[in-house]
Scaffold this active site. Structure first.
Site, PDB file in Angstrom:
ATOM      1  N   LYS A 131       0.832  -1.198   0.000  1.00  0.00           N
ATOM      2  CA  LYS A 131       0.000   0.000   0.000  1.00  0.00           C
ATOM      3  C   LYS A 131       0.871   1.254   0.000  1.00  0.00           C
ATOM      4  O   LYS A 131       2.005   1.245   0.490  1.00  0.00           O
ATOM      5  CB  LYS A 131      -0.893  -0.047   1.241  1.00  0.00           C
ATOM      6  CG  LYS A 131      -1.968   1.009   1.349  1.00  0.00           C
ATOM      7  CD  LYS A 131      -2.836   0.711   2.567  1.00  0.00           C
ATOM      8  CE  LYS A 131      -3.905   1.777   2.791  1.00  0.00           C
ATOM      9  NZ  LYS A 131      -4.778   1.411   3.938  1.00  0.00           N
ATOM     10  N   SER A 206      -9.419   1.932   2.840  1.00  0.00           N
ATOM     11  CA  SER A 206      -8.429   2.692   2.105  1.00  0.00           C
ATOM     12  C   SER A 206      -7.457   1.835   1.294  1.00  0.00           C
ATOM     13  O   SER A 206      -6.672   2.365   0.507  1.00  0.00           O
ATOM     14  CB  SER A 206      -7.628   3.592   3.055  1.00  0.00           C
ATOM     15  OG  SER A 206      -6.901   2.837   4.009  1.00  0.00           O
ATOM     16  N   SER A 230     -10.108  -0.516   6.719  1.00  0.00           N
ATOM     17  CA  SER A 230      -9.389  -0.270   5.472  1.00  0.00           C
ATOM     18  C   SER A 230      -8.800  -1.503   4.812  1.00  0.00           C
ATOM     19  O   SER A 230      -8.357  -1.431   3.663  1.00  0.00           O
ATOM     20  CB  SER A 230      -8.283   0.764   5.685  1.00  0.00           C
ATOM     21  OG  SER A 230      -8.845   2.032   5.922  1.00  0.00           O
TER      22      SER A 230
END
Length: 536
Positions: A131, A206, A230
């Site tokens: 990420k 996210s 997330s």
């Protein structure tokens, strides 16, 4: 430069980093109205049989082929880099590309294996995507802010060092929402990541760049983070697996945060993958590297071997008292419960006693600084607040005393939940991951089903239930009495036609720090679902 120019230049640089030979030829580029692009790798003719074989093989088998010398690290890295490049062109899922670095690293691993006859480590040659907020020296971690563009990291995140030492090949970073605090992956720098199963729908946030990349086939194991859902929300939106671990099990030190220093509710990292087996592999391997030696907040708890009870006592949360799950999620929960009962598991109903207070507590913690953290990252370039972040724009700062009292409330809620769990004698809670299977881009409105377990710090697995949305069955509720204003909005927005054919995930929650157990219990549930479906 204006924030718009900074963002445009960054996007152009990202696109320019895709090698020409991996750009989709115009003649076979899927039209915009082709919503499902997950079929592209197999149907386009753009990939070789060998590349397809590599990217469709689960991580444990990839590692076996690499260790035996049957596959080279270089060819595996090239296959995943190429697929990630294509995934980005179709879903806008990447934020940083370093394919050349990855291929050079893979070549070094091949030399190491040839010269020593040994792998470098337990992840030898396995491509792992990360990420955007994980720091890697020489690359940005913008977390969606224009002010953080062209601000390359000068140190690695602890997890990045651990993965590299274990022989993993890092090859790309994936898109996130602004500050990683929106449930869809959209920001003013890179724009919106879409769901490869249906590009009109969100891949969640996210960690939505990760979920899109994995669902497309451009990664087998990707690493995301979770402070309010997330990891679990993106997994649910794309029908893959993840675990939100208890804090301290996996290293999360030296990662970039949109709310740096906010520790009333703690961010954790974890794997996303297409199979439960790959999630377990990642968890066992990372903990096996003794991350507590490197990360001052990691707990010295080795990964434990767990034999789950074959007859579980599972509490079912049908709804949280705030938002009713949309029809396909309710159906998935009912069908899963029926199959678990058939398999001999004990099912009880779990009341949402503390959930409303937990959701409110989480929301207050996120904006306790009055939105200063986000504002200070927007101001240098004049970048505006995105509309999804209005609660941060409008927030009023809490004083120290008020914050301490909020933490007293949190602690009381945690104790109440624990006592109720003990009194019920349950093994796990089964509940929705979100009210949605997924939802149209821009319409994700509620994270309460995941966020409560961040406040409680309970490990939670988001897993595919095997149910897919059927527009002829999963019609909107008739005469639904809204539980709240947000429930009324969600049910009014629900469109069975829009999400037809999408997978539905559920969430299994275990006791704090018993991450091994919740993964093992998920395996027991999957076994029951497979048996009921005649797959065993």
């Amino acid at each position: 430069m204006s924030w718009e120019s900074i963002a445009a230049n960054k996007r152009q640089a990202l696109n320019d980093s895709i090698p020409p030979e991996w750009r989709i030829p115009p003649a076979i580029f899927p039209p915009e109205d082709q919503l499902d692009v997950t079929t592209f790798p197999r149907e386009s003719g753009f990939f070789t049989d060998r590349e397809l074989e590599i990217t469709s093989t689960a991580a444990p088998a990839i590692l076996s082929h690499l260790a035996a010398g049957e596959w080279t690290s270089e060819e595996v890295a090239r296959a995943f880099c190429k697929t990630a490049a294509v995934a980005h062109q179709l879903t806008n899922c990447l934020s940083e590309i370093f394919f050349d670095r990855a291929i050079a690293q893979a070549k070094e691993l091949d030399v190491h294996l040839k010269q020593t006859g040994k792998t470098k480590g337990p992840f030898h040659g396995l491509p792992i995507s990360i990420k955007d907020n994980f720091n890697l020296v020489g690359y940005d971690s913008t977390v969606g802010f224009a002010s953080l563009v062209n601000d390359p990291a000068t140190y690695n995140s602890t997890l990045v060092d651990l993965l590299l030492d274990a022989g993993a090949v890092l090859y790309c970073k994936t898109n996130v929402p602004t500050a990683m605090m929106i449930a869809e992956s959209v920001n003013n720098v890179f724009g919106r990541t879409v769901n490869p199963r249906n590009r009109k729908l969100t891949s969640g946030g996210s960690s939505g760049g990760e979920s899109a990349l994995i669902a497309f086939g451009g990664s087998r194991i990707g690493v995301g983070t979770d402070i309010g859902g997330s990891l679990r929300i993106p997994a649910a939106c794309t029908g893959i697996f993840t675990i939100r671990p208890s804090f301290g099990r996996f290293p999360n030190f030296q990662t970039r945060s949109g709310l740096a220093g906010q520790e009333a509710v703690l961010s954790v990292n974890g794997p996303l993958a297409k199979t439960l087996e790959e999630v377990v592999l990642w968890a066992r391997t990372v903990v096996g590297q003794q991350p507590w030696i490197r990360d001052p907040k990691c707990l010295p708890i080795p990964w434990r071997s767990v034999e789950p009870k074959q007859k579980l006592k599972i509490a079912v949360l049908w709804h949280d008292g705030i938002v009713m799950p949309t029809p396909p999620v309710t159906r998935a929960l009912k069908e899963t419960v029926d199959k678990l009962k058939t398999a001999g598991h004990e099912i009880v109903t779990w009341a949402p006693t503390e959930h409303q207070d937990l959701v409110q507590t989480l929301a207050r913690m996120f904006v306790a600084d009055g939105g200063k953290s986000v504002r200070k990252l927007l101001e240098p370039t004049g970048e505006p607040f995105r509309p999804e972040m209005k609660m941060y724009e409008d927030a009023t700062e809490l004083g120290v005393y008020e914050m301490w009292q909020l933490q007293v409330t949190r602690n009381s809620l945690c104790k109440s939940y624990l006592d109720r769990w003990n009194d019920a004698g349950i093994d796990a809670v089964l509940c929705p991951t979100t009210p949605y299977s997924t939802v149209e881009n821009g319409k994700f409105a509620y994270v309460g089903y995941t966020g409560v377990f961040n406040v409680l710090d309970y490990p939670a697995v988001s897993f595919p239930s095997g149910v897919t949305v059927d527009k002829s069955v999963d019609v909107a509720y008739a005469d639904h009495k809204a539980l709240s204003d947000i429930d009324a909005q969600i049910q009014n927005d629900y469109s069975a036609d829009s999400v037809h054919g999408m997978p539905v995930n559920l969430q299994l929650v275990g006791r704090r720090l018993e991450d091994e157990s919740v993964l093992a219990m998920t395996g027991v549930i999957l076994q029951a679902l497979a048996s009921a479906s005649g797959k065993q």
